[in-house]
Design a protein around this motif. Structure first.
Motif, PDB file in Angstrom:
ATOM      1  N   ASP A 123       0.827  -1.205   0.000  1.00  0.00           N
ATOM      2  CA  ASP A 123       0.000   0.000   0.000  1.00  0.00           C
ATOM      3  C   ASP A 123       0.859   1.251   0.000  1.00  0.00           C
ATOM      4  O   ASP A 123       0.540   2.232  -0.652  1.00  0.00           O
ATOM      5  CB  ASP A 123      -0.906   0.014   1.235  1.00  0.00           C
ATOM      6  N   ASN A 124       1.932   1.195   0.774  1.00  0.00           N
ATOM      7  CA  ASN A 124       2.821   2.363   0.825  1.00  0.00           C
ATOM      8  C   ASN A 124       4.029   2.187  -0.089  1.00  0.00           C
ATOM      9  O   ASN A 124       4.974   2.964  -0.024  1.00  0.00           O
ATOM     10  CB  ASN A 124       3.243   2.634   2.266  1.00  0.00           C
ATOM     11  N   GLY A 129      13.657   9.031   8.764  1.00  0.00           N
ATOM     12  CA  GLY A 129      12.625   8.764   7.763  1.00  0.00           C
ATOM     13  C   GLY A 129      11.731   7.615   8.173  1.00  0.00           C
ATOM     14  O   GLY A 129      11.589   7.296   9.352  1.00  0.00           O
ATOM     15  N   GLY A 130      11.103   6.978   7.197  1.00  0.00           N
ATOM     16  CA  GLY A 130      10.175   5.890   7.481  1.00  0.00           C
ATOM     17  C   GLY A 130       9.460   5.500   6.212  1.00  0.00           C
ATOM     18  O   GLY A 130      10.077   5.415   5.156  1.00  0.00           O
ATOM     19  N   ARG A 131       8.146   5.339   6.310  1.00  0.00           N
ATOM     20  CA  ARG A 131       7.389   4.946   5.107  1.00  0.00           C
ATOM     21  C   ARG A 131       6.794   6.153   4.399  1.00  0.00           C
ATOM     22  O   ARG A 131       6.101   6.012   3.407  1.00  0.00           O
ATOM     23  CB  ARG A 131       6.287   3.967   5.503  1.00  0.00           C
ATOM     24  N   HIS A 132       7.037   7.307   4.954  1.00  0.00           N
ATOM     25  CA  HIS A 132       6.548   8.547   4.336  1.00  0.00           C
ATOM     26  C   HIS A 132       7.656   9.138   3.474  1.00  0.00           C
ATOM     27  O   HIS A 132       8.811   8.730   3.566  1.00  0.00           O
ATOM     28  CB  HIS A 132       6.123   9.530   5.416  1.00  0.00           C
ATOM     29  N   LEU A 133       7.304  10.138   2.673  1.00  0.00           N
ATOM     30  CA  LEU A 133       8.295  10.790   1.824  1.00  0.00           C
ATOM     31  C   LEU A 133       8.906  11.975   2.566  1.00  0.00           C
ATOM     32  O   LEU A 133       8.236  12.604   3.389  1.00  0.00           O
ATOM     33  CB  LEU A 133       7.635  11.288   0.538  1.00  0.00           C
ATOM     34  N   ASP A 134      10.170  12.273   2.267  1.00  0.00           N
ATOM     35  CA  ASP A 134      10.861  13.435   2.823  1.00  0.00           C
ATOM     36  C   ASP A 134      10.986  13.378   4.348  1.00  0.00           C
ATOM     37  O   ASP A 134      10.108  13.840   5.079  1.00  0.00           O
ATOM     38  CB  ASP A 134      10.160  14.748   2.415  1.00  0.00           C
ATOM     39  N   ASP A 179      12.154  14.351   8.070  1.00  0.00           N
ATOM     40  CA  ASP A 179      12.185  15.696   8.648  1.00  0.00           C
ATOM     41  C   ASP A 179      13.603  16.076   9.075  1.00  0.00           C
ATOM     42  O   ASP A 179      14.501  15.246   9.098  1.00  0.00           O
ATOM     43  CB  ASP A 179      11.227  15.769   9.843  1.00  0.00           C
ATOM     44  N   SER A 193       3.447  14.978   6.443  1.00  0.00           N
ATOM     45  CA  SER A 193       3.942  13.910   5.582  1.00  0.00           C
ATOM     46  C   SER A 193       3.763  12.588   6.313  1.00  0.00           C
ATOM     47  O   SER A 193       4.283  12.405   7.413  1.00  0.00           O
ATOM     48  CB  SER A 193       5.422  14.147   5.249  1.00  0.00           C
ATOM     49  N   VAL A 194       2.985  11.692   5.727  1.00  0.00           N
ATOM     50  CA  VAL A 194       2.658  10.413   6.375  1.00  0.00           C
ATOM     51  C   VAL A 194       2.731   9.287   5.336  1.00  0.00           C
ATOM     52  O   VAL A 194       2.714   9.558   4.135  1.00  0.00           O
ATOM     53  CB  VAL A 194       1.231  10.452   6.987  1.00  0.00           C
ATOM     54  N   PRO A 195       2.809   8.029   5.782  1.00  0.00           N
ATOM     55  CA  PRO A 195       2.703   6.942   4.790  1.00  0.00           C
ATOM     56  C   PRO A 195       1.358   7.102   4.075  1.00  0.00           C
ATOM     57  O   PRO A 195       0.337   7.283   4.744  1.00  0.00           O
ATOM     58  CB  PRO A 195       2.734   5.683   5.649  1.00  0.00           C
ATOM     59  N   PRO A 196       1.341   7.077   2.737  1.00  0.00           N
ATOM     60  CA  PRO A 196       0.123   7.426   1.990  1.00  0.00           C
ATOM     61  C   PRO A 196      -1.131   6.700   2.466  1.00  0.00           C
ATOM     62  O   PRO A 196      -2.195   7.324   2.628  1.00  0.00           O
ATOM     63  CB  PRO A 196       0.468   7.021   0.557  1.00  0.00           C
ATOM     64  N   CYS A 226      -2.049   5.864   5.229  1.00  0.00           N
ATOM     65  CA  CYS A 226      -2.546   6.343   6.527  1.00  0.00           C
ATOM     66  C   CYS A 226      -3.222   7.703   6.432  1.00  0.00           C
ATOM     67  O   CYS A 226      -3.761   8.208   7.428  1.00  0.00           O
ATOM     68  CB  CYS A 226      -1.399   6.480   7.529  1.00  0.00           C
ATOM     69  N   GLY A 276       4.610   7.431  12.134  1.00  0.00           N
ATOM     70  CA  GLY A 276       6.029   7.623  11.843  1.00  0.00           C
ATOM     71  C   GLY A 276       6.307   8.861  11.014  1.00  0.00           C
ATOM     72  O   GLY A 276       7.447   9.173  10.708  1.00  0.00           O
ATOM     73  N   GLY A 277       5.245   9.572  10.631  1.00  0.00           N
ATOM     74  CA  GLY A 277       5.412  10.762   9.787  1.00  0.00           C
ATOM     75  C   GLY A 277       5.706  12.009  10.609  1.00  0.00           C
ATOM     76  O   GLY A 277       6.095  11.923  11.773  1.00  0.00           O
ATOM     77  N   HIS A 278       5.520  13.166   9.993  1.00  0.00           N
ATOM     78  CA  HIS A 278       5.809  14.408  10.711  1.00  0.00           C
ATOM     79  C   HIS A 278       4.946  15.550  10.225  1.00  0.00           C
ATOM     80  O   HIS A 278       4.336  15.481   9.151  1.00  0.00           O
ATOM     81  CB  HIS A 278       7.289  14.770  10.587  1.00  0.00           C
TER      82      HIS A 278
END
Lengths: 498, 409
Positions: A117-118, A194-199, A201, B303-306, B308, B357-359
């Motif tokens: 999904d991600n 980072g992680g599963r998101h883009l960019d 911090d 910004s988060v895993p899409p 979510c 896990g996003g920000h």
């Protein structure tokens, strides 16, 4: 063996070797610490076999907690650490130190999660590059960077070296294909970026870590971006009478707005060697051979094949074949992918260079390389990632013939200086390591290198992680931290103010 | 702040910074100042205005490379690229309307890279930092240094371009940049599904971007925000709009459109936008036009895993009345508008985001709020230590945009 100055060994550390091994065994029990000479010999070099050094000892942790404890111990006791993935580095990035602990990450070999999904996968650093693609291809995905060593090299090493492959122009290098990292600093501190998101911090630590050649931290987990496989890929095999024509064909393809998935060029010696080795049915009477791969949807690929064919014809292609099946496409690639071992078959040894140049300078660079080849009395085969300007001249030599290695090295250094002189760089994907360390000053001045080392100091102030690599001179961090200020007025009083 | 310096070239920049460092005069670094209101307010004696470092120095379309002085206006760069049917593939946003800044196109290339701002095509092409090939910059030590080069494939030394991208002028002053440029797509088409709620929209976007290869962007505009679009087919929807963009050569886009239409028809009412309208709509999404007004509302960038995305907005909305969300990057980027409050609702928002896990960044807020609150996502202890050490290595006297990202550095 070639001579190379490495940081002087710390006698005090070497004298404590037995005690250090015992202490590390308490952290990584069982088979985790290797001390006997014979087993240590396995680690004495990486893919750059001209340099060898047996490490003081090797440690093979299998958890992040163990890595953290080992690093913390080494930091507290002033012991140098050399991290290692599969040891396929072509620049000596994993060359051990006489007084250093070799930290092998091979046991970190699990794929932790596949998150379609991600569009990412979370893997341990010892997983091989190809294993990631194999794990997701059933679902129609793949991991894009594909270094030639992909069956053996690990993703941790790929991150450390920012590995590329043949698809970089369209799909990027490792740095463009990872989302997150877990890493351990030399102090033992575990950091997640980072992680599963883009960019991610904050400052781009992910970007700094990628390609840092094991000097900043030890990677214990990687989150990679996976891409859906294109519907179809087709390759064109195009032969030219001159490398100029081939080069112009590449420029025209890009000039027409076509970003091919891969564009590879080989010169005659490479064509023959690869064809003999892989029976790829390459045309043998051409001076330059181009493989152009186009991918996407079927109508898109058909359209692009037509366009590229037109451009090739306009550039006086002598031969042109379009792959008619997946099997044929792979055959086109088989020769190119086996180019290195193929050269190994026609020469006792070869030395693989890795400069990048602005594409349009290719003909003059090749002409210069031919001149140098005469000067040094050594043959050279050229393999070129034509899409992104990354040139791999393979210098043929025989280590058993007096001073041939030295001549090969001098030849190689001249090629890299040439790459820099035409606006290119020392290394496109193999890394600086020990190999190009002493050439760094041809590309960077003192200010440039000191600013890079300030990054090093932020991560590893004592300079214990992989010392002797990348930087020709490693300044002490205290010295780099000093600020030299001259009180006074602006030397350029003419800067406009408002 | 009372006084400004306007260096004419990079030697001037080095001299000005060295001078500032010697007297501990702090500087606000300005490309063209359009994003000045982002981040914590910088309390400085002087501003360093880079707008005179202007002009393209290198552009070789066939080599896909462009070099420019850092203060070069984006408009200059965009126009040069358009003449050669090329573009910046990361689709940099022009946030002047959102931020109430100067006219469109006024921002600089240095500012875009220093902020690492990327638009809708980010999910397919990469971020600004991914196109940043080479840099010349002056650190807080007043020393000019360079890194990278003009070629795509380069691993010579640390990737300082990445280190400086997204550092908001706190480590070094960019003076010259080299970037990778890409061909502009021949055609572009957008397909819009009307009336989906957030959850259905995000699920659909995640499914589509992993199955239809040609999709270059996927966004979801909530109702009633769609009413603010200047694209008639969107404003007339009177419902939420979930938008997909296909780009590329004609045959490819036609093929992708057919495939995508078949899937989307099952999801709801379908609209198709041809090139011009499609371009307009994506510019509105890219520039966060939908949340620009009223200008006194707070705007967060998440910004988060899409996958979510909808859940995060759902959690925030259930705790907080009157939120409006624009989803880009298939759900991974959320521009969230919330009513004004001294806390900026940071607790609720950061808690919802942290679980993924996003920000979250407080992107638009009055200065007093930005100086009292953490604007950029608070760093975990280890990353915080590294950030502080990087800052002190590059700018030991804390003169470059001091405090803009984090208090005390």
């Amino acid at each position: 063996m070639s001579t190379l100055t490495m940081p002087p060994a710390d006698r005090g550390v070497l004298e404590r070797r037995v005690q250090i091994a015992r202490d590390l065994q308490a952290i990584v029990p069982g088979e985790g610490v290797i001390t006997d000479e014979v087993r240590l010999k396995v680690y004495e070099s990486d893919g750059l076999t001209a340099y060898r050094q047996v490490p003081m000892l090797a440690v093979l942790p299998s958890t992040t907690a163990e890595v953290s404890a080992v690093l913390k111990y080494c930091h507290e006791n002033g012991i140098k650490v050399v991290p290692r993935g599969a040891g396929t580095s072509l620049s000596g990035g994993a060359l051990p130190l006489e007084d250093g602990v070799l930290l092998g990450l091979a046991k970190f070999n699990r794929i932790l999660d596949i998150d379609l999904d991600n569009r990412c996968a979370v893997v341990e650093p010892g997983v091989t590059n190809l294993a990631i693609t194999e794990a997701v291809e059933g679902d129609g995905f793949y991991y894009a960077p594909d270094p030639s060593s992909q069956i053996a090299c690990t993703i941790g090493g790929n991150v450390a070296e920012n590995s590329g492959g043949v698809h970089c122009l369209k799909y990027g290098l490792t740095t463009n294909n990872i989302l997150g990292l877990e890493m351990v600093l030399i102090t033992g501190e575990v950091i997640r970026i980072g992680g599963r998101h883009l960019d991610a911090d904050g400052y781009d630590l992910l970007g700094l870590m990628t390609g840092s050649e094991g000097l900043l931290g030890v990677i214990t987990e990687v989150t990679v971006r996976i891409l859906q496989k294109p519907e179809i890929a087709r390759a064109l095999l195009i032969g030219f009478e001159t490398s100029e024509q081939a080069g112009r064909c590449v420029a025209d393809i890009i000039g027409r707005g076509i970003i091919a998935a891969g564009m590879e060029m080989m010169d005659k010696l490479a064509i023959h060697a690869a064809d003999d080795f892989a029976q790829a049915d390459y045309p043998r009477d051409v001076e330059a051979l181009l493989i152009v791969e186009l991918d996407g949807s079927l109508p898109e690929v058909e359209h692009l094949v037509e366009q590229v064919t037109k451009i090739a014809t306009k550039n006086e292609a002598r031969t042109l074949r379009v792959s008619r099946s997946e099997k044929e496409r792979l055959l086109f690639w088989a020769g190119r992918k086996a180019a290195f071992p193929a050269i190994g078959r026609i020469s006792p040894d070869y030395y693989c260079m890795d400069g990048t140049i602005p594409r349009h300078r290719l003909p003059e660079v090749l002409a210069q390389i031919r001149k140098l080849s005469k000067k040094y009395g050594l043959r050279v085969a050229n393999v070129f990632h034509a899409g992104d300007g990354n040139l791999h001249p393979l210098i043929l030599y025989d280590a058993n013939t007096k001073d041939e290695l030295e001549r090969a090295e001098a030849f190689g250094a001249d090629i890299l200086k040439l790459c820099v002189a035409v606006g290119g760089v020392l290394t496109g994907e193999h890394g600086v390591g020990v190999e190009k360390r002493d050439l760094m000053s041809t590309m960077f001045n003192d200010h440039d290198l000191k600013h890079q080392q300030r990054v090093k100091c932020a991560f590893d102030p004592k300079g214990l992680l992989n010392p002797g690599k990348v930087f020709p001179v490693l300044h002490r961090c205290a010295e780099l931290g000093r600020m030299h200020v001259h009180k006074g007025s602006l030397a350029f009083p003419d800067i406009p103010r408002f | 702040m009372d006084s400004g310096l306007r260096p004419q070239d990079e030697r001037h920049v080095a001299e000005a910074v060295a001078w500032a460092a010697s007297g501990n005069n702090s500087l606000t670094i300005l490309g063209r100042g359009t994003k000045r209101s982002v981040g914590r307010p910088v309390d400085s004696e002087y501003s360093l205005d880079l707008s005179a470092l202007d002009g393209i120095t290198l552009y070789e379309p066939e080599e896909l490379v462009l070099g420019a002085h850092a203060g070069t206006a984006m408009k200059t760069i965009t126009e040069a690229l358009e003449k050669n049917r090329q573009q910046l593939a990361f689709e940099p946003a022009d946030l002047s309307a959102l931020l109430g800044a100067r006219p469109r196109g006024a921002g600089s290339i240095g500012g875009i890279l220093a902020a690492n701002l990327s638009g809708p095509r980010r999910i397919r092409a990469g971020a600004a930092r991914d196109f940043f090939l080479g840099v010349r910059a002056v650190s807080g030590r007043g020393e000019l240094f360079k890194s990278g080069g003009r070629v795509v494939k380069n691993v010579t030394g640390y990737d300082m371009c990445k280190g400086l991208a997204g550092s908001w002028g706190t480590l070094a002053v960019l003076t010259h940049v080299t970037i990778k440029v890409m061909p502009a797509p021949e055609t572009s088409v957008s397909l819009i599904v009307g009336g989906l709620d957030d959850e259905a929209a995000v699920a659909l976007m995640c499914e589509v971007i992993r199955t239809v290869h040609e999709v270059s962007a996927a966004a979801h505009v909530q109702q009633p925000l769609t009413g603010r679009s200047k694209v008639a087919q969107v404003s007339a929807l009177e419902a939420a709009a979930t938008v997909f963009r296909l780009e590329g050569v004609g045959p490819s886009v036609r093929h992708g459109t057919k495939k995508l239409e078949a899937r989307l028809r099952k999801a709801g009412a379908l609209e198709t936008l041809a090139s011009r309208a499609s371009l307009k709509l994506w510019r509105e999404i890219r520039d966060v036009h939908f949340l620009a007004r009223p200008g006194d509302r707070l705007v967060w960038k998440l910004s988060v895993p899409p996958a979510c995305g909808a859940a995060v907005v759902g959690e925030i909305s259930s705790a907080l009345a009157d939120t409006q969300a624009l989803f880009d990057w298939a759900g991974g980027l959320i521009w969230l508008s919330v009513p004004r409050d001294p806390s900026a609702h940071a607790g609720v928002i950061r808690k919802a985001v942290a679980a993924t896990g996003g920000h979250a960044t407080l992107f638009r807020a009055p200065a007093n709020m930005r100086s009292a609150l953490e604007v950029f996502p608070p760093l975990a202890p280890g990353a915080d230590l590294l950030a502080r050490r990087l800052k002190s290595g590059f700018d030991p006297n804390n003169i470059l945009n001091f405090g803009r990202m984090y208090a005390g550095m």
